[in-house]
Design a protein around this motif. Structure first.
Motif, mmCIF file in Angstrom:
data_model
loop_
_atom_site.group_PDB
_atom_site.id
_atom_site.type_symbol
_atom_site.label_atom_id
_atom_site.label_comp_id
_atom_site.label_asym_id
_atom_site.label_seq_id
_atom_site.Cartn_x
_atom_site.Cartn_y
_atom_site.Cartn_z
ATOM 1 N N PHE A 1 0.841 -1.194 0.000
ATOM 2 C CA PHE A 1 0.000 0.000 0.000
ATOM 3 C C PHE A 1 0.878 1.247 0.000
ATOM 4 C CE2 PHE A 1 -2.993 -3.034 2.036
ATOM 5 C CZ PHE A 1 -3.907 -3.058 1.002
ATOM 6 N N ARG B 1 7.951 -14.819 -6.292
ATOM 7 C CA ARG B 1 7.788 -16.267 -6.382
ATOM 8 C C ARG B 1 7.087 -16.579 -7.692
ATOM 9 N NH1 ARG B 1 7.534 -19.404 -0.931
ATOM 10 N NH2 ARG B 1 9.798 -19.574 -0.953
ATOM 11 N N ARG C 1 4.126 -13.769 -8.036
ATOM 12 C CA ARG C 1 3.621 -12.898 -6.995
ATOM 13 C C ARG C 1 4.788 -12.357 -6.213
ATOM 14 N NH1 ARG C 1 -0.893 -17.120 -5.448
ATOM 15 N NH2 ARG C 1 0.876 -18.108 -4.459
ATOM 16 N N SER D 1 4.862 -10.049 -0.584
ATOM 17 C CA SER D 1 4.666 -8.954 0.358
ATOM 18 C C SER D 1 4.060 -9.489 1.644
ATOM 19 C CB SER D 1 3.721 -7.942 -0.242
ATOM 20 O OG SER D 1 2.482 -8.574 -0.461
ATOM 21 N N SER D 2 4.158 -8.666 2.688
ATOM 22 C CA SER D 2 3.635 -9.141 3.964
ATOM 23 C C SER D 2 2.125 -9.028 4.027
ATOM 24 C CB SER D 2 4.291 -8.380 5.113
ATOM 25 O OG SER D 2 4.103 -7.009 4.933
ATOM 26 N N HIS D 3 1.525 -8.440 3.041
ATOM 27 C CA HIS D 3 0.065 -8.433 2.971
ATOM 28 C C HIS D 3 -0.371 -8.895 1.616
ATOM 29 C CE1 HIS D 3 -1.621 -7.006 6.679
ATOM 30 N NE2 HIS D 3 -0.409 -6.529 6.880
ATOM 31 N N GLY D 4 -1.596 -9.336 1.552
ATOM 32 C CA GLY D 4 -2.081 -9.937 0.326
ATOM 33 C C GLY D 4 -2.085 -9.000 -0.863
ATOM 34 N N PHE D 5 -2.353 -7.738 -0.627
ATOM 35 C CA PHE D 5 -2.318 -6.770 -1.716
ATOM 36 C C PHE D 5 -0.854 -6.584 -2.060
ATOM 37 C CE2 PHE D 5 -2.124 -2.583 -3.586
ATOM 38 C CZ PHE D 5 -3.298 -2.454 -4.300
ATOM 39 N N GLU E 1 -0.347 -5.799 -7.521
ATOM 40 C CA GLU E 1 -1.629 -5.084 -7.465
ATOM 41 C C GLU E 1 -1.401 -3.577 -7.412
ATOM 42 O OE1 GLU E 1 -0.983 -7.805 -5.859
ATOM 43 O OE2 GLU E 1 -2.589 -9.189 -6.395
ATOM 44 N N VAL F 1 10.866 -17.365 2.784
ATOM 45 C CA VAL F 1 10.392 -16.040 3.192
ATOM 46 C C VAL F 1 9.797 -16.081 4.602
ATOM 47 C CG1 VAL F 1 10.049 -15.042 0.909
ATOM 48 C CG2 VAL F 1 8.253 -16.447 1.908
ATOM 49 N N HIS G 1 -5.852 -16.225 -4.466
ATOM 50 C CA HIS G 1 -5.216 -15.729 -3.259
ATOM 51 C C HIS G 1 -3.895 -15.033 -3.531
ATOM 52 C CE1 HIS G 1 -3.718 -15.540 0.763
ATOM 53 N NE2 HIS G 1 -2.639 -16.189 0.370
ATOM 54 N N VAL G 2 -3.619 -14.011 -2.769
ATOM 55 C CA VAL G 2 -2.274 -13.438 -2.723
ATOM 56 C C VAL G 2 -1.823 -13.611 -1.277
ATOM 57 C CG1 VAL G 2 -0.859 -11.468 -3.294
ATOM 58 C CG2 VAL G 2 -3.068 -11.756 -4.393
ATOM 59 N N PRO G 3 -0.677 -14.207 -1.059
ATOM 60 C CA PRO G 3 -0.376 -14.740 0.256
ATOM 61 C C PRO G 3 0.105 -13.730 1.299
ATOM 62 C CG PRO G 3 1.374 -15.242 -1.269
ATOM 63 C CD PRO G 3 0.338 -14.518 -2.054
ATOM 64 N N THR G 4 0.126 -14.192 2.536
ATOM 65 C CA THR G 4 0.577 -13.357 3.652
ATOM 66 C C THR G 4 2.051 -13.572 3.934
ATOM 67 O OG1 THR G 4 -0.003 -15.073 5.178
ATOM 68 C CG2 THR G 4 -1.654 -13.394 4.777
ATOM 69 N N ILE G 5 2.486 -13.087 5.064
ATOM 70 C CA ILE G 5 3.916 -13.050 5.352
ATOM 71 C C ILE G 5 4.598 -14.417 5.271
ATOM 72 C CG2 ILE G 5 3.663 -13.179 7.876
ATOM 73 C CD1 ILE G 5 5.982 -11.143 8.013
ATOM 74 N N ARG H 1 4.146 -17.068 3.463
ATOM 75 C CA ARG H 1 3.435 -17.711 2.348
ATOM 76 C C ARG H 1 3.758 -19.176 2.221
ATOM 77 N NH1 ARG H 1 6.880 -13.790 2.808
ATOM 78 N NH2 ARG H 1 5.590 -11.997 2.948
ATOM 79 N N VAL H 2 4.944 -19.548 2.644
ATOM 80 C CA VAL H 2 5.303 -20.957 2.536
ATOM 81 C C VAL H 2 4.471 -21.813 3.463
ATOM 82 C CG1 VAL H 2 7.601 -21.219 1.615
ATOM 83 C CG2 VAL H 2 7.312 -20.138 3.826
ATOM 84 N N GLU I 1 -1.875 -20.451 3.270
ATOM 85 C CA GLU I 1 -2.571 -19.301 2.763
ATOM 86 C C GLU I 1 -3.967 -19.296 3.341
ATOM 87 O OE1 GLU I 1 -2.397 -19.883 -1.432
ATOM 88 O OE2 GLU I 1 -0.318 -19.251 -1.539
ATOM 89 N N CYS J 1 2.922 -5.952 11.158
ATOM 90 C CA CYS J 1 1.862 -5.564 10.230
ATOM 91 C C CYS J 1 2.197 -4.245 9.547
ATOM 92 C CB CYS J 1 0.540 -5.445 10.982
ATOM 93 S SG CYS J 1 -0.829 -4.971 9.923
ATOM 94 N N CYS K 1 -6.586 -9.547 8.532
ATOM 95 C CA CYS K 1 -5.299 -9.090 8.037
ATOM 96 C C CYS K 1 -5.025 -9.621 6.639
ATOM 97 C CB CYS K 1 -4.190 -9.521 8.979
ATOM 98 S SG CYS K 1 -3.352 -8.113 9.655
ATOM 99 N N ILE K 2 -5.353 -10.873 6.440
ATOM 100 C CA ILE K 2 -5.075 -11.503 5.156
ATOM 101 C C ILE K 2 -5.919 -10.891 4.044
ATOM 102 C CG2 ILE K 2 -6.809 -13.314 5.337
ATOM 103 C CD1 ILE K 2 -4.715 -15.268 4.389
ATOM 104 N N CYS L 1 -6.118 -8.147 3.004
ATOM 105 C CA CYS L 1 -5.494 -7.076 2.246
ATOM 106 C C CYS L 1 -5.373 -7.471 0.789
ATOM 107 C CB CYS L 1 -4.137 -6.736 2.828
ATOM 108 S SG CYS L 1 -4.335 -6.062 4.462
ATOM 109 N N ALA L 2 -5.659 -8.719 0.502
ATOM 110 C CA ALA L 2 -5.759 -9.137 -0.891
ATOM 111 C C ALA L 2 -7.110 -8.705 -1.427
ATOM 112 C CB ALA L 2 -5.659 -10.637 -0.991
#
Lengths: 168, 432
Positions: free
Chosen positions: A46, A65, A92, A95-99, A103, A127, B7-11, B13-14, B17, B63, B414-415, B417-418
């Motif tokens: 963001f 990735r 992708r 990032s630490s957030h999905g957006f 995007e 990661v 999905h676009v993953p979080t911190i 990701r491995v 999700e 965050c 939190c997730i 944000c995708a």
């Protein structure tokens, strides 16, 4: 006015997700004294959205990735954003957030067409929070940082840009 | 059986999700599991052995959207344990900092996550073609939050100035005064945002829920308060772990929170607005009403209007506090650690954020516990979905996916944000 902004993306202390931040920092050292170039670290996608404003061109650097894997860790990917943002096969950005950064670039491209955005990514191996940068990514960092600096220099001088592609 | 990856993953990701698995047979739900991965759990281990003074620099990394929340729950907790009296004006400046985060986070949610759903777009990127002025306005409001956060926090993301005992540095009156015209303009704009979302069709899902938030006798709760619920519970933040238990569930590495003597609950903007309706500021009240917020309500789809109301509140509060702003002098006081348990709850944009630190007498953290709002809401999200999905079983998998995502997105986990965040498995068995 900033002509070219280099934006390092990622999460510190999260293994290869820190690669973009480190590469930007290293590129910043190489670019010291080059007028019109600004090097910043983004706190998240963001934030990237904001950082895509206010410069003639932006060089983004981040860990990525590949969708479904298949790219060796440490591979450097270069792509220039088009009207649709970044192509999906870049992968992708982690990032630490999905957006994600993808995007953010897509939205910036939709809102401000014609804006020049060069993306340099490095394929991540790990990661997870609390881990160090992996060996393949660590080895790729000097080359990545140099390419970031080169892109910024070309953009600020109006020289022809680099070519899209990937390099292990 | 359908499988759709959106999905676009979080911190981590491995590790996993966000995913929703639904197994249906003959129109009945056999199994429904919502899996959300939680970054803060890693940090709990990471914090043990660190000095308390490092915590405000570590926890905001959890965050990128709500770093202030993590800093504030920690800082207040330590200050209570160490009996620190912060310089006059510190609480006000922290409230401005936190308001900035609310503005930023809520405007992101409304414009990039919720609005595309309501307008029938897959993402904000697609929405940009037709809703460009509204999107630009939303991003302008978000930017105001960022800029205010930068001015007070010393850095745009992961603010560096808050510390136990005050701030390492504070902005001048002049710097803060520069925000007045922007905040005044933003108060007009937030009403326009309310009018923009008002006509958009939203599903209605008025399911009874126990809503939980901080309450405070003098203010709309952000940095401080006691816990209260719509079922009449009331307790101080230090009793949180006695009242709320966290359960392991086999399908998720996120813990599920619930009341020890009760069930799932909801925390977040909707809960705050319900429990603190009389403390909503004038423009907040008007913005909420114009966006369709009709309190009291436990309909999760009313959350977007609550976020708009709270954005107005954060703008009004920032304006009020900046007009009376005097830089704290000195910016911080000396802190002497002592052994004990530091606990605190603040209201993150997504809801109550509980921190607990067991501290040795030299200030070393022995153990840390962080309960983020997303984990508190998770159980309720699943229950919502169990109730909601049967009402839309006649829809296609794609439409069912979209509606299920919308329910979860109302919580702004939190997730989320995708723009799309779920891997959805719908197994309809023999039906098709």
């Amino acid at each position: 006015m900033t002509v070219v902004r280099v934006v390092g993306c990622g999460t510190p202390s999260a293994a290869d997700d820190a690669a973009g931040l480190i590469a930007a920092r290293m590129a910043g050292e190489e670019l010291a004294g080059v007028p019109g170039v600004e090097v910043v670290e983004a706190g998240g996608p963001f934030h990237v959205l904001d950082l895509l404003e206010g410069a003639h061109a932006v060089v983004l650097v981040d860990a990525v990735r590949a969708p479904g894997g298949g790219r060796p860790p440490g591979t450097v990917v270069r792509v220039e954003a088009g009207p649709e943002g970044l192509p999906a096969d870049v992968g992708r950005s982690v990032s630490s957030h999905g957006f994600g950064v993808g995007e953010a670039v897509g939205l910036a491209a939709a809102l401000r067409p014609g804006h020049r955005i060069v993306f340099l990514g490095v394929e991540a191996e790990n990661v997870a929070a609390g881990w160090p940068v992996s060996a393949p990514v660590r080895r790729a960092l000097p080359g990545l940082a140099h390419r970031v600096a080169e892109e910024a220099r070309r953009l600020v001088e109006g020289a022809p840009p680099g070519e899209d592609g990937e390099e292990a | 059986m359908t499988h759709r990856t959106v999905h676009v993953p979080t911190i981590a990701r491995v590790e996993g999700e966000g995913a929703l698995h639904i197994r249906l047979r003959d129109g009945e739900i056999l199994d429904l599991r919502l899996e959300i991965y939680e970054p803060p759990r890693f940090f709990e281990g990471f914090l043990a052995g660190r000095h308390f003074s490092e915590v405000p620099d570590i926890v905001p990394r959890i965050c990128g959207i709500c770093p202030v929340a993590y800093q504030m729950s920690a800082v207040h907790g330590f200050e209570r344990l160490f009996e620190v009296e912060v310089p006059p004006g510190t609480d006000e400046l922290r409230r401005i900092l936190y308001c900035a985060e609310w503005i930023e986070s809520h405007m992101l949610h409304v414009h990039l996550l919720a609005a595309p759903d309501l307008l029938g777009y897959d993402s904000a990127i697609e929405m940009a073609a037709t809703e460009r002025p509204a999107l630009e306005r939303g991003l302008r409001l978000k930017r105001l939050g960022n800029d205010l956060l930068t001015a007070v926090g010393g850095r745009e993301i992961h603010p560096v100035s808050p510390r136990v005992g005050g701030f390492s540095g504070v902005p001048s009156r002049r710097e803060m005064g520069a925000f007045v015209p922007r905040l005044e303009e933003a108060l007009e704009e937030i009403l326009a945002v309310a009018d923009w979302v008002a006509p958009l069709a939203q599903p209605a899902f008025p399911r009874p829920a126990e809503l939980v938030s901080l309450v405070h006798p003098e203010e709309y709760p952000i940095n401080r308060g006691r816990v209260a619920t719509t079922a009449g519970r009331a307790f101080p933040s230090e009793e949180f772990e006695e009242r709320v238990e966290e359960l392991q569930v086999p399908h998720s590495n996120a813990l599920h929170a619930r009341f020890v003597d009760g069930g799932a609950y909801v925390t977040g903007p909707l809960a705050r607005a319900n429990l603190n309706a009389e403390r909503l500021t004038p423009v907040a009240r008007e913005a909420g009403t114009r966006a369709g917020l009709d309190l009291p309500t436990s309909d999760p789809f009313a959350s977007m209007a609550a976020r708009i109301a709270e954005t107005a509140l954060a703008l009004e509060e920032s304006l009020r506090l900046i007009r009376g702003y005097e830089p704290p002098e000195p910016p911080s006081v000396e802190v002497r650690p002592r052994a004990g348990r530091a606990t605190w709850i603040t209201e993150a944009p997504r809801g109550m954020l509980y921190h607990r630190y067991d501290v040795a007498d030299d200030g070393t953290i022995l153990e840390a516990k962080i309960v983020p709002p997303t984990s508190q809401n998770l159980r309720h999200m699943e229950e919502d979905l169990r109730a909601f999905v049967p009402t839309v079983l006649d829809r296609s998998d794609a439409e069912l996916t979209r509606l299920a995502e919308m329910v979860v997105r109302t919580y702004d986990p939190c997730i989320s944000c995708a723009t799309h965040f779920l891997t959805l498995d719908i197994d309809r068995g023999e039906e098709r």
